[in-house]
Enzyme design. Sequence first.
Site, mmCIF file in Angstrom:
data_model
loop_
_atom_site.group_PDB
_atom_site.id
_atom_site.type_symbol
_atom_site.label_atom_id
_atom_site.label_comp_id
_atom_site.label_asym_id
_atom_site.label_seq_id
_atom_site.Cartn_x
_atom_site.Cartn_y
_atom_site.Cartn_z
ATOM 1 N N ASP A 152 0.813 -1.219 0.000
ATOM 2 C CA ASP A 152 0.000 0.000 0.000
ATOM 3 C C ASP A 152 0.842 1.264 0.000
ATOM 4 O O ASP A 152 2.018 1.272 0.373
ATOM 5 C CB ASP A 152 -0.974 0.010 1.187
ATOM 6 C CG ASP A 152 -0.281 -0.194 2.530
ATOM 7 O OD1 ASP A 152 0.763 -0.883 2.577
ATOM 8 O OD2 ASP A 152 -0.781 0.323 3.546
ATOM 9 N N GLU A 207 -0.508 -2.140 5.219
ATOM 10 C CA GLU A 207 0.456 -2.050 6.319
ATOM 11 C C GLU A 207 0.351 -0.700 7.015
ATOM 12 O O GLU A 207 0.565 -0.599 8.221
ATOM 13 C CB GLU A 207 1.878 -2.264 5.795
ATOM 14 C CG GLU A 207 2.937 -2.398 6.894
ATOM 15 C CD GLU A 207 3.377 -1.076 7.516
ATOM 16 O OE1 GLU A 207 3.656 -1.056 8.727
ATOM 17 O OE2 GLU A 207 3.426 -0.054 6.794
ATOM 18 N N GLU A 208 0.016 0.345 6.252
ATOM 19 C CA GLU A 208 -0.055 1.687 6.821
ATOM 20 C C GLU A 208 -1.272 1.890 7.709
ATOM 21 O O GLU A 208 -1.402 2.927 8.358
ATOM 22 C CB GLU A 208 -0.050 2.736 5.703
ATOM 23 C CG GLU A 208 1.206 2.747 4.841
ATOM 24 C CD GLU A 208 2.450 3.221 5.583
ATOM 25 O OE1 GLU A 208 2.319 3.632 6.763
ATOM 26 O OE2 GLU A 208 3.539 3.165 4.999
ATOM 27 N N ARG A 224 18.886 -5.086 14.121
ATOM 28 C CA ARG A 224 19.231 -5.273 15.513
ATOM 29 C C ARG A 224 18.440 -6.437 16.091
ATOM 30 O O ARG A 224 17.294 -6.693 15.699
ATOM 31 C CB ARG A 224 19.023 -4.006 16.342
ATOM 32 C CG ARG A 224 17.625 -3.491 16.445
ATOM 33 C CD ARG A 224 17.568 -2.221 17.293
ATOM 34 N NE ARG A 224 17.941 -2.472 18.680
ATOM 35 C CZ ARG A 224 18.795 -1.709 19.364
ATOM 36 N NH1 ARG A 224 19.350 -0.662 18.803
ATOM 37 N NH2 ARG A 224 19.080 -1.995 20.619
ATOM 38 N N HIS A 279 7.761 8.576 4.246
ATOM 39 C CA HIS A 279 6.496 9.301 4.415
ATOM 40 C C HIS A 279 6.597 10.757 3.971
ATOM 41 O O HIS A 279 5.605 11.483 4.027
ATOM 42 C CB HIS A 279 5.951 9.227 5.846
ATOM 43 C CG HIS A 279 5.434 7.872 6.226
ATOM 44 N ND1 HIS A 279 4.337 7.699 7.048
ATOM 45 C CD2 HIS A 279 5.833 6.634 5.888
ATOM 46 C CE1 HIS A 279 4.112 6.404 7.215
ATOM 47 N NE2 HIS A 279 5.025 5.737 6.511
#
Length: 437
Positions: free
Chosen positions: A104, A170-171, A215, A406
């Site tokens: 998306d 996902e957003e 990480r 973004h």
Amino acid sequence: MRLAVLTASLVAALAALAPAAHAAERPEVDAAAKAVQAQVVAWRRDFHQHPELSNREERTSKAVADALRKMGLTPRTGIAHHGVVAIIQGGRPGPKLALRADMDALPVTERVDLPFASKVTTTFNGQTTGVMHACGHDAHTAILLGIAQSLMKMRAQLPGQVMLIFQPSEEGAPVGEQGGASLMLKEGLFKDFKPDAVFGLHVFSTVQVGQIAVRSGPEMAASDRFNITVHGRQTHGSRPWGGIDPIVTASEIVTSAQSIVSRRTDIARLPAVVTFGAINGGIRYNIIPDDVKMIGTIRTFDEGMRQKIFADLKNVATHVAAANGATVEANVPDTEGNPVTYNDPALTARMLPSLKAVVGDANVIEPPLQMGAEDFSYYAKEVPGLFFFVGATSQGIDPQTAPGNHSPEFKLDEQSLDIGLRAMLQATLDYLEAAKA
């Protein structure tokens, strides 16, 4: 002599337990990446030029499914609205692995001068806006298609099975809708195919192209939304004593809430954020309104801290309102938020040599904790997960000042497509081969 035998035995035993490490990239990865590179770039540019918002990824979903069918796969479509899933069955026995890409875009008007820049517009929250792949999901989708094509060509020698997850939303789903990773899982994504592990990647502006950042343990924050409505009593602005002022009350709630992180949360252990993103109330300069509405976000890395901040914010809102004679509706949180994105430590340690084989030891770095969130976290709660960042900012540009994900000026260096594909493909093959053994 006996010591030498024992030492040799110990070395052999440790070698058997150690993860498969490659001093250099697999030759089949190099060959596959070169073969599919132009197609991956073409896919990415097509998706970039035709972005679609969360839960509206109809064209993207169709393009992905069509591409998978041309490769000889039988994709399953319509999961969580527009999700696409396919399974590659290797020619040899082995483990099950899932690879995920999101599809998306965002309600952002593009300001990057590209021949394939988005010109798409739409209505979002009642406002006309552009639509842009300002977070790089077009790259993720193209990379996973490239991996699918590469794996299909080596399927006969491939151990195990690989699930390809092309995920919508996902957003975050639009208000009143469900979507994303949580809905895919609710609709049975892992019911008949439970992977042994899941991998994902994200192109990232704060990492230089040519580098990979990862990480172990917590990597990205849990993300929760809240909405708080303060109910006062309307009155003329010249007679504030004739009503109850929800604007003053809301202001005091915002101010008092700052102490939740600064004075009530042990940020020496892990960071946390409470942010008010919008305050709306009133319509005229001389009318004190009945109500004020506030919305915001909470970011945490620990479930205990997360729940405590929820309780603290409700407590602040309730008691500040009461002190002002107002009442409050505090929905904290107001929807199901994303959990912490957590990289399984054992899996991360095992796959680090794979990432280093692609970009070199010095170019695999450990990033700081990221306050942004990812719904990949839902998959990683079900099975061990590995999520890594692929540098997206060109050499010569400071990634700390480059337009971020973004941003309407977010610009992806397309070298990241090749690096992301190589890294994910190397990790996939290393994982399958090592797990098989």
